[in-house]
Write a protein that holds these residues in place. Sequence first.
Motif, PDB file in Angstrom:
ATOM      1  N   PHE A 118      42.240  23.322  53.600  1.00 27.33           N
ATOM      2  CA  PHE A 118      42.359  22.893  51.953  1.00 27.33           C
ATOM      3  C   PHE A 118      41.182  23.465  51.296  1.00 27.33           C
ATOM      4  N   GLY A 119      39.883  23.464  51.949  1.00 25.32           N
ATOM      5  CA  GLY A 119      38.755  23.961  51.263  1.00 25.32           C
ATOM      6  C   GLY A 119      38.927  25.311  50.998  1.00 25.32           C
ATOM      7  N   ASN A 120      39.464  26.327  51.769  1.00 26.67           N
ATOM      8  CA  ASN A 120      39.550  27.760  51.593  1.00 26.67           C
ATOM      9  C   ASN A 120      40.617  28.040  50.724  1.00 26.67           C
ATOM     10  N   PHE A 121      41.562  27.299  50.695  1.00 29.33           N
ATOM     11  CA  PHE A 121      42.715  27.450  49.552  1.00 29.33           C
ATOM     12  C   PHE A 121      42.130  27.419  48.149  1.00 29.33           C
ATOM     13  N   PHE A 122      41.710  26.216  48.018  1.00 27.18           N
ATOM     14  CA  PHE A 122      41.216  25.987  46.602  1.00 27.18           C
ATOM     15  C   PHE A 122      39.991  26.721  46.434  1.00 27.18           C
ATOM     16  N   GLY A 123      39.035  27.034  47.183  1.00 30.96           N
ATOM     17  CA  GLY A 123      37.728  27.858  47.103  1.00 30.96           C
ATOM     18  C   GLY A 123      38.272  29.285  46.681  1.00 30.96           C
ATOM     19  N   ALA A 124      39.170  29.781  47.287  1.00 28.65           N
ATOM     20  CA  ALA A 124      39.843  31.161  47.080  1.00 28.65           C
ATOM     21  C   ALA A 124      40.286  31.133  45.564  1.00 28.65           C
ATOM     22  N   SER A 125      41.164  29.970  45.297  1.00 27.69           N
ATOM     23  CA  SER A 125      41.837  30.025  43.972  1.00 27.69           C
ATOM     24  C   SER A 125      40.728  29.909  42.773  1.00 27.69           C
ATOM     25  N   LEU A 126      39.562  29.044  42.994  1.00 27.16           N
ATOM     26  CA  LEU A 126      38.641  29.244  41.905  1.00 27.16           C
ATOM     27  C   LEU A 126      37.881  30.502  41.626  1.00 27.16           C
ATOM     28  N   ILE A 127      37.542  31.253  42.931  1.00 26.34           N
ATOM     29  CA  ILE A 127      37.006  32.454  42.982  1.00 26.34           C
ATOM     30  C   ILE A 127      37.919  33.531  42.123  1.00 26.34           C
ATOM     31  N   LYS A 128      39.205  33.458  42.358  1.00 30.99           N
ATOM     32  CA  LYS A 128      40.118  34.205  41.447  1.00 30.99           C
ATOM     33  C   LYS A 128      39.989  33.837  40.107  1.00 30.99           C
ATOM     34  N   LEU A 129      39.824  32.661  39.721  1.00 27.69           N
ATOM     35  CA  LEU A 129      39.718  32.206  38.280  1.00 27.69           C
ATOM     36  C   LEU A 129      38.450  33.079  37.628  1.00 27.69           C
ATOM     37  N   VAL A 130      37.522  32.862  38.517  1.00 28.82           N
ATOM     38  CA  VAL A 130      36.155  33.208  37.866  1.00 28.82           C
ATOM     39  C   VAL A 130      36.103  34.801  37.882  1.00 28.82           C
ATOM     40  N   ASP A 131      36.935  35.341  38.695  1.00 25.42           N
ATOM     41  CA  ASP A 131      36.856  36.804  38.868  1.00 25.42           C
ATOM     42  C   ASP A 131      35.501  37.501  39.117  1.00 25.42           C
ATOM     43  N   SER A 132      34.877  36.678  40.334  1.00 26.27           N
ATOM     44  CA  SER A 132      33.439  37.131  40.728  1.00 26.27           C
ATOM     45  C   SER A 132      33.681  38.541  41.487  1.00 26.27           C
ATOM     46  N   ASP A 133      32.465  39.293  41.474  1.00 21.37           N
ATOM     47  CA  ASP A 133      32.469  40.340  42.334  1.00 21.37           C
ATOM     48  C   ASP A 133      31.898  39.855  43.697  1.00 21.37           C
ATOM     49  N   VAL A 134      31.571  38.857  43.971  1.00 24.08           N
ATOM     50  CA  VAL A 134      31.369  38.227  45.312  1.00 24.08           C
ATOM     51  C   VAL A 134      32.088  37.108  45.609  1.00 24.08           C
ATOM     52  N   PRO A 135      32.565  36.818  46.877  1.00 24.25           N
ATOM     53  CA  PRO A 135      33.625  35.915  47.300  1.00 24.25           C
ATOM     54  C   PRO A 135      33.164  34.552  47.190  1.00 24.25           C
ATOM     55  N   SER A 136      32.544  34.124  46.074  1.00 23.28           N
ATOM     56  CA  SER A 136      32.000  32.825  45.767  1.00 23.28           C
ATOM     57  C   SER A 136      32.024  32.235  44.455  1.00 23.28           C
ATOM     58  N   VAL A 137      31.904  30.817  44.456  1.00 25.25           N
ATOM     59  CA  VAL A 137      31.955  30.223  42.910  1.00 25.25           C
ATOM     60  C   VAL A 137      30.568  29.667  42.867  1.00 25.25           C
ATOM     61  N   ALA A 138      29.762  29.969  41.810  1.00 20.46           N
ATOM     62  CA  ALA A 138      28.428  29.537  41.489  1.00 20.46           C
ATOM     63  C   ALA A 138      28.285  28.551  40.250  1.00 20.46           C
ATOM     64  N   LEU A 139      28.012  27.175  40.882  1.00 17.94           N
ATOM     65  CA  LEU A 139      28.286  26.241  39.742  1.00 17.94           C
ATOM     66  C   LEU A 139      26.666  25.772  39.539  1.00 17.94           C
ATOM     67  N   SER A 140      25.717  26.770  39.270  1.00 15.88           N
ATOM     68  CA  SER A 140      24.289  26.565  39.081  1.00 15.88           C
ATOM     69  C   SER A 140      23.777  25.363  38.041  1.00 15.88           C
ATOM     70  N   ARG A 141      24.452  25.223  37.015  1.00 17.36           N
ATOM     71  CA  ARG A 141      24.096  24.386  36.016  1.00 17.36           C
ATOM     72  C   ARG A 141      24.402  22.779  36.471  1.00 17.36           C
ATOM     73  N   THR A 142      25.622  22.770  37.339  1.00 19.87           N
ATOM     74  CA  THR A 142      25.594  21.396  37.898  1.00 19.87           C
ATOM     75  C   THR A 142      24.713  21.316  38.914  1.00 19.87           C
ATOM     76  N   SER A 143      24.418  22.172  39.728  1.00 26.32           N
ATOM     77  CA  SER A 143      23.431  21.882  40.895  1.00 26.32           C
ATOM     78  C   SER A 143      22.113  21.639  40.502  1.00 26.32           C
ATOM     79  N   ALA A 144      21.848  22.051  39.236  1.00 24.11           N
ATOM     80  CA  ALA A 144      20.276  21.700  38.923  1.00 24.11           C
ATOM     81  C   ALA A 144      20.189  20.142  38.812  1.00 24.11           C
ATOM     82  N   PHE A 145      21.315  19.486  38.450  1.00 23.61           N
ATOM     83  CA  PHE A 145      21.114  18.001  38.345  1.00 23.61           C
ATOM     84  C   PHE A 145      20.833  17.395  39.794  1.00 23.61           C
ATOM     85  N   PHE A 146      21.734  17.959  40.813  1.00 23.41           N
ATOM     86  CA  PHE A 146      21.809  17.522  42.043  1.00 23.41           C
ATOM     87  C   PHE A 146      20.315  17.705  42.990  1.00 23.41           C
TER      88      PHE A 146
END
Length: 333
Positions: A118-146
């Motif tokens: 489940f995690g890998n499927f939706f993670g891969a879907s988000l990675i495709k949406l952001v069209d990143s050069d590396v296989p990851s999704v970066a949410l640094s703005r949200t992470s700054a609050f956590f």
Amino acid sequence: MAFLSTLVSFFPRAVMQGVPILYGATGEILTEKSGNLNLGIPGIMYMGGISGVIGAFLYENAVGAGNALHPFWALFIPLICTIIGSLIAGLIYCFLTVSLRANQNVTGLALTTFGVGFGNFFGASLIKLVDSDVPSVALSRTSAFFSKKLPIAETTGVFGKLFLSYGFLAYFAIIVAIVAAYFLSRTRGGLHLRAVGENPATADAAGINVNRSKYLATCIGSVIAGLGGLYYVMDYANGVWSNEGFGDRGWLAIALVIFAIWRPNLGIFASVIFGGLYIVHLFTPGLSLKAQELFKMLPYVVTIIVLVFVSARKKKENQPPASLGLSYFREDR
């Protein structure tokens, strides 16, 4: 000075490594006290983590890249998504094992496989949406609050660096473990839950709703474990989701349950030990790649030693619940 410098570098990393393990172990201890053996904790942590990532991703995109995030919503949306995702996982496990009386070991392992997929499927879907050069999704703005540290962390010297330099979810993990320990040992509800885990037939005869107790303990335990997945992504990994990034932390959480002898308060200290053992190879110079992998086995080796020691002593309070892993049939009472 060299020792102090190493300690200041090592201890915070050990704590941050141990926090997701503590969440998973606390949730599993609550679950096991009801007699349910949930080997799906690794999958639940994945589901909790990716659910929070999806919520944060949708919120960041709704706000837009040029606009600031609202602190409340930046925290609330990932948290509520994580709670919902991990709660669904807990309900799936309970429905199969409590209502349908499926084998707990098989169900837990299946849930782990499902959760990781489940995690890998939706993670891969988000990675495709952001069209990143590396296989990851970066949410640094949200992470700054956590990952925001306490304001006094930088002004209190070594003490601040060792104990005050963590995000709020790290301190919340300790609070949850303490509350869980108090609930299990000092409250009527905790006594009922332990009775269900020890002998569900006797608990049923005493008027305790066994199925409800199992559902509540397992679902709440799943939510707690899911928060460990959210902490790992948003704080430890600085908001970066990458498939298979969790490693074996979910299994370490299950091992920690044994190491802490089913006591959430001991799990607080044990999680730091586990976190330290997990990264000690990084602070041991001159190790080959093979030696580093052997060092990563240390938490499991220590757990086996503790299990042998506890089994040899045979103290009742240090043993797992008597009905752990067994389905309850009221007709057999």
